[in-house]
Design a protein around this motif. Structure first.
Motif, PDB file in Angstrom:
ATOM      1  N   GLN A  62       0.859  -1.124   0.113  1.00  0.00           N
ATOM      2  CA  GLN A  62       0.171  -0.046   0.108  1.00  0.00           C
ATOM      3  C   GLN A  62       1.094   1.021   0.102  1.00  0.00           C
ATOM      4  O   GLN A  62       0.477   2.086  -0.686  1.00  0.00           O
ATOM      5  N   ALA A  63       2.056   1.304   0.788  1.00  0.00           N
ATOM      6  CA  ALA A  63       2.866   2.563   0.785  1.00  0.00           C
ATOM      7  C   ALA A  63       3.625   2.715  -0.671  1.00  0.00           C
ATOM      8  O   ALA A  63       3.539   3.837  -0.929  1.00  0.00           O
ATOM      9  N   SER A  64       3.799   1.588  -1.249  1.00  0.00           N
ATOM     10  CA  SER A  64       4.399   1.796  -3.033  1.00  0.00           C
ATOM     11  C   SER A  64       3.512   2.287  -3.669  1.00  0.00           C
ATOM     12  O   SER A  64       3.663   3.257  -4.463  1.00  0.00           O
ATOM     13  N   LEU A  65       2.021   1.945  -3.495  1.00  0.00           N
ATOM     14  CA  LEU A  65       0.843   2.326  -4.396  1.00  0.00           C
ATOM     15  C   LEU A  65       0.637   3.849  -4.087  1.00  0.00           C
ATOM     16  O   LEU A  65       0.455   4.674  -4.874  1.00  0.00           O
ATOM     17  N   THR A  66       0.847   4.269  -2.676  1.00  0.00           N
ATOM     18  CA  THR A  66       0.638   5.616  -2.390  1.00  0.00           C
ATOM     19  C   THR A  66       1.590   6.557  -3.014  1.00  0.00           C
ATOM     20  O   THR A  66       1.168   7.710  -3.660  1.00  0.00           O
ATOM     21  N   ASP A  67       2.726   6.105  -3.046  1.00  0.00           N
ATOM     22  CA  ASP A  67       3.808   6.872  -3.537  1.00  0.00           C
ATOM     23  C   ASP A  67       3.608   7.054  -5.120  1.00  0.00           C
ATOM     24  O   ASP A  67       4.098   7.881  -5.776  1.00  0.00           O
ATOM     25  N   MET A  68       2.899   6.129  -5.800  1.00  0.00           N
ATOM     26  CA  MET A  68       2.326   6.199  -7.144  1.00  0.00           C
ATOM     27  C   MET A  68       1.283   7.026  -7.531  1.00  0.00           C
ATOM     28  O   MET A  68       0.646   7.060  -8.564  1.00  0.00           O
ATOM     29  N   ASN A  69       0.540   7.466  -6.310  1.00  0.00           N
ATOM     30  CA  ASN A  69      -0.789   8.026  -6.284  1.00  0.00           C
ATOM     31  C   ASN A  69      -1.876   7.382  -6.772  1.00  0.00           C
ATOM     32  O   ASN A  69      -2.759   7.761  -7.161  1.00  0.00           O
ATOM     33  N   ILE A  70      -1.851   6.259  -6.353  1.00  0.00           N
ATOM     34  CA  ILE A  70      -2.905   5.218  -6.465  1.00  0.00           C
ATOM     35  C   ILE A  70      -3.468   4.853  -5.165  1.00  0.00           C
ATOM     36  O   ILE A  70      -2.977   4.560  -4.120  1.00  0.00           O
TER      37      ILE A  70
END
Length: 235
Positions: free
Chosen positions: A42-50
């Motif tokens: 989830q943290a990785s996806l947040t960094d992608m604005n997802i």
């Protein structure tokens, strides 16, 4: 926004699927056993604005699966796409396969897929719209791969289920598809997670076949699988 649910989410294909669909304006719900892994994804996806959220559940526990899907709906609303990506990939020969081992692996390779699909089928039929995907094992489904006996049994059964669902639901507005990967997922190769995720996205957009085989025609997929799992013991 639409919502994608990935059951069996991990840092490989699961994360690539989340990224590809997330960039197409999907919210992404991640389901897996390990909450720490879910938090990292989830943290990785947040960094992608997802926009995403993780929901911990064991696919062998039907109640946990049902609870996770309830939480997904409470968070994102209706579920538009389901990808069942869970599986046990273990080097077990036919001679070594006991009933107990087979049962344990089938709970993930087949039963978990059925349990997950049943969480979305009624609502998709009701609104006459929705997509269900299953990740297949390519060569292990259709040819003899003794070192991966339980995977071969499981993916063959899951393939039959996927085709039955496709035939039954296609006239009710629900698309069911299976992408069968005839190789070992590895970055920097034809079988990279990003390449495979692109194939899934193309299947979603076209919705024209019940199954695609993702095969590197330059390789002997049976030999690759045998060499990989014989030399490494596991993927």
């Amino acid at each position: 926004m639409s919502t994608l649910v990935i059951v069996g989410a991990g840092p490989g294909l699961g994360l690539s699927l989340a990224e590809k669909f997330g960039k197409k304006d999907f919210n992404v719900a991640l389901i897996a056993r390990n909450q720490d892994r879910l938090d990292t994804l989830q943290a990785s996806l947040t960094d992608m604005n997802i926009k995403s959220a993780g929901f911990s559940a064991d696919v062998t526990n039907e109640q946990q699966i049902a609870d996770a899907f309830t939480q997904v709906r409470e968070t994102f609303g209706q579920i538009d796409v389901l990808v069942y990506n869970a599986g046990v990939i273990a080097p077990v020969s036919a001679a070594e396969t006991t009933a107990d081992i087979a049962n344990q692996h089938m709970q993930v390779n087949i039963i978990g897929g059925i349990s997950s699909a049943q969480q979305v089928i009624p609502e998709m039929i009701e609104r006459k719209q929705g997509t269900i995907f299953f990740t297949g094992g390519g060569a292990s489904e259709l040819t003899v791969t003794p070192i991966l006996t339980t995977l071969s049994i499981g993916k063959s059964g899951l393939r039959s289920y996927a085709h039955c669902l496709h035939d039954e639901l296609q006239d009710q507005g629900v698309y069911v598809g299976m992408l069968s990967i005839a190789g070992v997922i590895e970055e920097g190769t034809y079988f990279s997670a990003d390449n495979i995720a692109d194939e899934y996205l193309d299947m979603y957009e076209k919705q024209d076949v019940a199954e695609r085989f993702y095969v590197d025609e330059s390789e002997d997929s049976d030999a690759v699988l045998k060499d990989t799992y014989t030399s490494e013991g596991q993927a």
